[in-house]
Design an enzyme around this catalytic site. Sequence first.
Site, PDB file in Angstrom:
ATOM      1  N   GLN A   1      -6.983   0.218   5.114  1.00 15.52           N
ATOM      2  CA  GLN A   1      -7.756  -0.330   6.230  1.00 15.52           C
ATOM      3  C   GLN A   1      -9.221  -0.575   5.868  1.00 15.52           C
ATOM      4  O   GLN A   1      -9.919  -1.316   6.561  1.00 15.52           O
ATOM      5  CB  GLN A   1      -7.695   0.624   7.432  1.00 15.52           C
ATOM      6  CG  GLN A   1      -6.314   0.804   8.027  1.00 15.52           C
ATOM      7  CD  GLN A   1      -5.799  -0.447   8.730  1.00 15.52           C
ATOM      8  OE1 GLN A   1      -6.562  -1.313   9.152  1.00 15.52           O
ATOM      9  NE2 GLN A   1      -4.487  -0.551   8.846  1.00 15.52           N
TER      10      GLN A   1
ATOM     11  N   CYS B   1       3.921   0.590  12.042  1.00 15.56           N
ATOM     12  CA  CYS B   1       5.035   1.225  11.335  1.00 15.56           C
ATOM     13  C   CYS B   1       5.840   2.152  12.238  1.00 15.56           C
ATOM     14  O   CYS B   1       6.934   2.562  11.884  1.00 15.56           O
ATOM     15  CB  CYS B   1       4.502   2.009  10.141  1.00 15.56           C
ATOM     16  SG  CYS B   1       3.576   1.005   8.973  1.00 15.56           S
TER      17      CYS B   1
ATOM     18  N   THR C   1       9.415  -8.412 -13.180  1.00 19.91           N
ATOM     19  CA  THR C   1       8.677  -9.670 -13.251  1.00 19.91           C
ATOM     20  C   THR C   1       7.693  -9.781 -12.088  1.00 19.91           C
ATOM     21  O   THR C   1       8.045  -9.565 -10.934  1.00 19.91           O
ATOM     22  CB  THR C   1       9.648 -10.871 -13.226  1.00 19.91           C
ATOM     23  OG1 THR C   1      10.568 -10.741 -14.315  1.00 19.91           O
ATOM     24  CG2 THR C   1       8.886 -12.183 -13.359  1.00 19.91           C
TER      25      THR C   1
ATOM     26  N   ASN D   1      -6.011   4.200  10.293  1.00 19.37           N
ATOM     27  CA  ASN D   1      -5.410   2.941  10.713  1.00 19.37           C
ATOM     28  C   ASN D   1      -5.295   2.787  12.219  1.00 19.37           C
ATOM     29  O   ASN D   1      -5.174   1.665  12.719  1.00 19.37           O
ATOM     30  CB  ASN D   1      -4.019   2.787  10.081  1.00 19.37           C
ATOM     31  CG  ASN D   1      -3.127   3.979  10.351  1.00 19.37           C
ATOM     32  OD1 ASN D   1      -3.456   5.100   9.980  1.00 19.37           O
ATOM     33  ND2 ASN D   1      -1.988   3.754  10.993  1.00 19.37           N
TER      34      ASN D   1
ATOM     35  N   GLY E   1       0.801  -1.212   0.000  1.00 20.46           N
ATOM     36  CA  GLY E   1       0.000   0.000   0.000  1.00 20.46           C
ATOM     37  C   GLY E   1       0.835   1.264   0.000  1.00 20.46           C
ATOM     38  O   GLY E   1       0.472   2.266  -0.629  1.00 20.46           O
TER      39      GLY E   1
ATOM     40  N   SER F   1      -3.714  -2.803   0.269  1.00 23.29           N
ATOM     41  CA  SER F   1      -2.626  -3.728   0.585  1.00 23.29           C
ATOM     42  C   SER F   1      -3.182  -5.107   0.908  1.00 23.29           C
ATOM     43  O   SER F   1      -4.209  -5.229   1.591  1.00 23.29           O
ATOM     44  CB  SER F   1      -1.818  -3.195   1.777  1.00 23.29           C
ATOM     45  OG  SER F   1      -0.726  -4.042   2.058  1.00 23.29           O
ATOM     46  N   GLY F   2      -2.492  -6.142   0.451  1.00 22.88           N
ATOM     47  CA  GLY F   2      -2.982  -7.502   0.622  1.00 22.88           C
ATOM     48  C   GLY F   2      -2.963  -8.035   2.033  1.00 22.88           C
ATOM     49  O   GLY F   2      -3.857  -8.770   2.447  1.00 22.88           O
ATOM     50  N   HIS F   3      -1.945  -7.667   2.796  1.00 26.06           N
ATOM     51  CA  HIS F   3      -1.789  -8.323   4.092  1.00 26.06           C
ATOM     52  C   HIS F   3      -2.773  -7.854   5.145  1.00 26.06           C
ATOM     53  O   HIS F   3      -2.788  -8.364   6.266  1.00 26.06           O
ATOM     54  CB  HIS F   3      -0.343  -8.187   4.603  1.00 26.06           C
ATOM     55  CG  HIS F   3       0.022  -6.832   5.109  1.00 26.06           C
ATOM     56  ND1 HIS F   3       0.145  -6.562   6.445  1.00 26.06           N
ATOM     57  CD2 HIS F   3       0.313  -5.688   4.466  1.00 26.06           C
ATOM     58  CE1 HIS F   3       0.500  -5.297   6.603  1.00 26.06           C
ATOM     59  NE2 HIS F   3       0.603  -4.746   5.410  1.00 26.06           N
TER      60      HIS F   3
END
Length: 401
Positions: free
Chosen positions: A182, A327, A240, A154, A73, A202-204
């Site tokens: 979020q 973070c 890639t 967040n 993100g 963001s994926g996580h």
Amino acid sequence: MTKRFVYADNAATTQVSDEVLEAMLPWLKEGYGNPSSIYEKGRQAGHAIEDARKKMAEALGAQPQEIYFTGCGSEADNWALKGVMHKLASKGKKHLITTVFEHHAILHTCASLEKEGFEITYLPVGPLGLVTPEQVAQAIRPDTGLVSIMYANNEIGTIQPIPEIGKICRERGVLFHTDAVQAVGNVPINVVEQNIDMLSMSGHKIHAPKGVGALYMKKGIVIPNLIDGGEQERGRRAGTENVASIVGLGRAIELACADIPGKIAKVTPMRDRIIDALSDIPMCRLNGDRNRRLMGNVNMSFVGAEGEAILLGLDLRGICASSGSACTTGSLDPSHVLLALGLCHEVAHGSLRLTISDWTTEEDVDHIIASVKEVITKTREMSPLWEDIQNGKKKISLGVE
């Protein structure tokens, strides 16, 4: 006796789900072809990426060609803000509007742009952690190129009036970006209906792996390439592709957005039960609006109990929580988000963020409530500040409006 384990820090990251892992595994083993290769194994990988792109688009109400996969993100935030402002600078649009309590991925990007000569307006937030559309309207100038307002905070989980802000930006001819890291999977999002030009995710945060995210960029918006090199991501982000993680992200957002109302109906009562129970503790406050907040977010301050001590005490009882954004872990400074609400340092230092999910059980909630009450009591017994408050030597305002 084995202590109970409760994960209550889903705003920091989430566990990869079994369904997501199952979708990823083939692309970590036999499906190892380079998506840019023309032979069958490469084409299969390429098709898997495009299938994930379609799932992303469907979940957000976008078109597949408007989805660009990124590494996270923060990368999407950086690309959106720097890309738009660098592109519009030649047209004299060197002004950007954001808020004082954005994620550092936005704030630090803005600081970087300021060093290049761009001007940033940081909108204040009210004591409940909300920005109004009127604030945005008043801040827009003829040289404003972009407005970036996070969808949901967040730390305190407050949900901003994104459709209304987006409408104002659309009417004024200003691009609108939202950091929705979020929010995705927790609130219904449709970028067309909600007037969103660019969106980062963001994926996580939705049970996909770390290291993959995405930027939605409305068709017609052209900004400088993020990475030059190959033709990946339609030539805008060379390198890639991380096929397995992209596949995982596609499956994760499909699952996360399948029944958001159902999740809200399940998680919100558990969240409220935690808030109600912990509100019985003396000298505490809920941070952020009670109702206009993410379904799983509980952020409270307990005067006389240091955040780090609270976290260590909960960890000993098998509970994972946070005192702010992951973070900024290790920083001794109070949360910039809580200070933006007008809290004094003593109140901000005693913050606890619990973020539950639809994986959380009622028994988990019971354990959280009992453990937090016990930890706050024990922590305060060792606090000189709490002793001074009890003796009347110190008076602290909770900042409650």
